[in-house]
Design an enzyme around this catalytic site. Structure first.
Site, mmCIF file in Angstrom:
data_model
loop_
_atom_site.group_PDB
_atom_site.id
_atom_site.type_symbol
_atom_site.label_atom_id
_atom_site.label_comp_id
_atom_site.label_asym_id
_atom_site.label_seq_id
_atom_site.Cartn_x
_atom_site.Cartn_y
_atom_site.Cartn_z
ATOM 1 N N LYS A 147 28.829 -14.971 -2.585
ATOM 2 C CA LYS A 147 28.159 -14.711 -3.857
ATOM 3 C C LYS A 147 26.663 -14.791 -3.612
ATOM 4 C CE LYS A 147 28.263 -16.021 -8.766
ATOM 5 N NZ LYS A 147 29.062 -16.731 -9.788
ATOM 6 N N GLU A 156 31.580 -12.034 -5.219
ATOM 7 C CA GLU A 156 31.559 -12.220 -6.681
ATOM 8 C C GLU A 156 30.174 -12.005 -7.244
ATOM 9 O OE1 GLU A 156 32.027 -15.688 -10.071
ATOM 10 O OE2 GLU A 156 32.650 -16.139 -8.016
ATOM 11 N N SER A 197 27.204 -12.246 -10.430
ATOM 12 C CA SER A 197 26.703 -13.222 -11.396
ATOM 13 C C SER A 197 26.642 -12.548 -12.763
ATOM 14 C CB SER A 197 25.298 -13.688 -11.006
ATOM 15 O OG SER A 197 25.279 -14.218 -9.698
#
Length: 228
Positions: A38, A117, A119
């Site tokens: 991420k 992933e 945000s």
């Protein structure tokens, strides 16, 4: 060569990290070498020594059982529970795309299936003052296709269709939809699934009940969504 995919949400708190954890768990349990990444995490707590714990990475690691080091999962970790661009304004250490890509490539060298992933939602700003970086810039820089995570409840048709259309207008490939907090037998939620598929032309790959410990999706189908 590593295969990867990007997890986008229709907004904040729709369950991206939860879904990413279930995805990584499914891949690991099927015998695949799975990793997580991420670019930026906000709203994290500190250890006793003052260092920040990358909470989303810790969650994915805990639910999936992977042994990937936390410090490898995210280059930008912030304490304030706000958008990364604002968190870095308050705390320093603004996001740089070169740093994000370098960390991503390192993870790809070690893991065969990398789940990245996002945000917030697709229009989350990661940096603004020093240079302008939006979530879609990360997706483009890393050349990733996406899965879209949405909540099952009221309003999801609108958020799914608008997010999908925006991403398509920006040339971002969307491979399917994952519905979170789904209640089987709920007339509205089951209709939401049908309407989302109808308006986007995308398949709802899985409907995940609230608190589920497993992703009900064949591991081979899941793995096939990842691209080199």
């Amino acid at each position: 060569m590593s295969k990867k995919i990007f997890i986008v949400g229709t907004g904040t708190d729709v369950g991206k990290t939860y879904m990413a954890g279930l995805i990584v768990k499914k891949l690991k349990e099927s015998g695949r070498n799975a990793g997580y990444y991420k670019a930026a995490m906000s709203g994290n707590v500190r250890r006793e020594d003052g260092s920040l714990i990358p909470g989303d990475g810790a969650y994915v690691k805990g639910i999936s059982g992977i042994d990937q080091p936390l410090e490898q999962m995210c280059p930008y970790v912030y304490e304030h529970a706000v958008s990364p661009h604002l968190a870095s304004r308050l705390e320093g250490n603004p996001v740089q795309l070169d740093v994000v890509e370098k960390g991503f490539r390192e993870v790809c060298r070690e893991y065969d299936y990398v789940t990245v992933e996002g945000s917030g939602g697709i229009l989350c700003p990661l940096c603004f003052d020093e240079t302008e970086i939006w979530l879609e810039d990360v997706i483009a820089r890393l050349e990733l296709s996406c899965l879209l995570v949405a909540d099952a409840g009221l309003g999801t048709i609108n958020s799914v269709v608008l997010t999908t259309e925006y991403m398509r207008s920006r040339g971002i490939p969307v491979k399917g939809i994952l519905i979170n907090r789904f209640h089987a037998g709920n007339v509205m939620e089951e209709d939401n699934v049908r309407m989302c598929e109808h308006r986007t032309g995308l398949k709802v790959l899985a409907c995940v009940e609230e608190g589920a410990k497993e992703l009900v999706l064949d591991s081979g189908i899941l793995a096939s969504l990842y691209e080199q």
